[in-house]
Enzyme design. Structure first.
Site, PDB file in Angstrom:
ATOM      1  N   GLY A   1       0.620  -1.402   0.065  1.00 12.11           N
ATOM      2  CA  GLY A   1      -0.194  -0.073   0.115  1.00 12.11           C
ATOM      3  C   GLY A   1       0.796   1.361   0.234  1.00 12.11           C
ATOM      4  O   GLY A   1       1.864   1.477   0.763  1.00 12.11           O
ATOM      5  N   SER A   2       0.462   2.251  -0.807  1.00 13.79           N
ATOM      6  CA  SER A   2       1.083   3.460  -0.909  1.00 13.79           C
ATOM      7  C   SER A   2       0.685   4.359  -1.934  1.00 13.79           C
ATOM      8  O   SER A   2      -0.490   4.263  -2.275  1.00 13.79           O
ATOM      9  CB  SER A   2       2.608   3.145  -1.270  1.00 13.79           C
ATOM     10  OG  SER A   2       2.760   2.146  -2.333  1.00 13.79           O
ATOM     11  N   ARG A   3       1.626   5.092  -2.567  1.00 16.02           N
ATOM     12  CA  ARG A   3       1.236   5.944  -3.531  1.00 16.02           C
ATOM     13  C   ARG A   3       2.354   6.558  -4.517  1.00 16.02           C
ATOM     14  O   ARG A   3       3.634   6.439  -3.982  1.00 16.02           O
ATOM     15  CB  ARG A   3       0.329   7.375  -3.201  1.00 16.02           C
ATOM     16  CG  ARG A   3       1.058   8.467  -3.008  1.00 16.02           C
ATOM     17  CD  ARG A   3       0.310   9.859  -2.628  1.00 16.02           C
ATOM     18  NE  ARG A   3       0.773  11.030  -2.629  1.00 16.02           N
ATOM     19  CZ  ARG A   3       0.496  11.976  -1.986  1.00 16.02           C
ATOM     20  NH1 ARG A   3      -0.331  12.065  -1.082  1.00 16.02           N
ATOM     21  NH2 ARG A   3       1.018  13.190  -2.318  1.00 16.02           N
TER      22      ARG A   3
END
Length: 218
Positions: free
Chosen positions: A185-187
């Site tokens: 999970g991240s961006r």
């Protein structure tokens, strides 16, 4: 097909999964509870497998276009001052990845890597306004003869605890090929020249290696 960054975790998870199944079968004698636990363990293992999947993407390479480096939802499109490398105004496009998205990072353009740097940091939720400057992250700048330099930044989120970045300064890279991985999970933020035409809107779903994020206008 799974990403190479997941091989060790998948093998370890498989060993743990098999061990737990054998233990449940041996020590849990209540039929419904036995079945429920086994189903839960299987679902957890399947989630790990899907997280490290690495589907083949069909990138149409074009020097005038910026493609999505990752899968996810477009959460930011705005003009900002990029303070680490350019130190001037750029168009920022950010893509948020949930744990269910493919987490492979792909090069948004072909060209030469001019800058690649890792920054240790916090683990704020990926959509936090300060995540781009305060979270664990990597900053990569790629340049080609058409659009010039563009910057993309891998940002760890609340669940992400390891960013993998393959970009090495001075090397030539190919649009759409494997640039790294962000675990759990991240961006990713893109910083583009102001005169580029943005082809996506807020809340659009981007597909890494295929969705055209922006293109040269002239």
């Amino acid at each position: 097909m799974f990403h190479k960054e997941g091989y060790k975790i998948i093998m370890l998870s498989m060993l743990i999964f098999v061990g737990l199944l054998l233990a449940v079968d041996e020590f849990i004698t209540i039929a419904w509870l036995n079945t429920t636990i086994m189903v839960i363990l299987l679902l957890l293992f399947v989630l790990i497998l899907q997280f490290f999947r690495n589907p083949k993407r069909h990138t149409v390479q074009n020097l005038d276009e910026i493609i999505a480096p990752v899968d996810g939802k477009v959460v930011v499109i705005e003009e900002v001052v990029e303070s680490e490398y350019f130190k001037d105004k750029r168009r920022q496009v950010s893509i948020f990845m949930s744990p269910l998205n493919v987490h492979v990072t792909r090069y948004p353009i072909s060209g030469k890597i001019n800058f690649s740097k890792y920054h240790p940091g916090k683990y704020l939720v990926a959509w936090h306004p300060k995540a781009s400057e305060e979270n664990e992250r990597t900053t990569i700048v790629v340049e080609n003869t058409s659009v010039g330099e563009i910057l993309y930044r891998q940002i760890a989120g609340a669940l992400a605890r390891r960013i993998v970045n393959y970009a090495q300064e001075g090397e030539e890279v190919v649009q759409g090929t494997d640039a790294g991985f962000i675990k759990f999970g991240s961006r990713v933020d893109l910083f583009l020249p102001l005169d580029m035409k943005i082809n996506v809107a807020l809340d659009d779903k981007a597909k890494g290696g295929e969705t055209i994020i922006a293109q040269k206008t002239s």
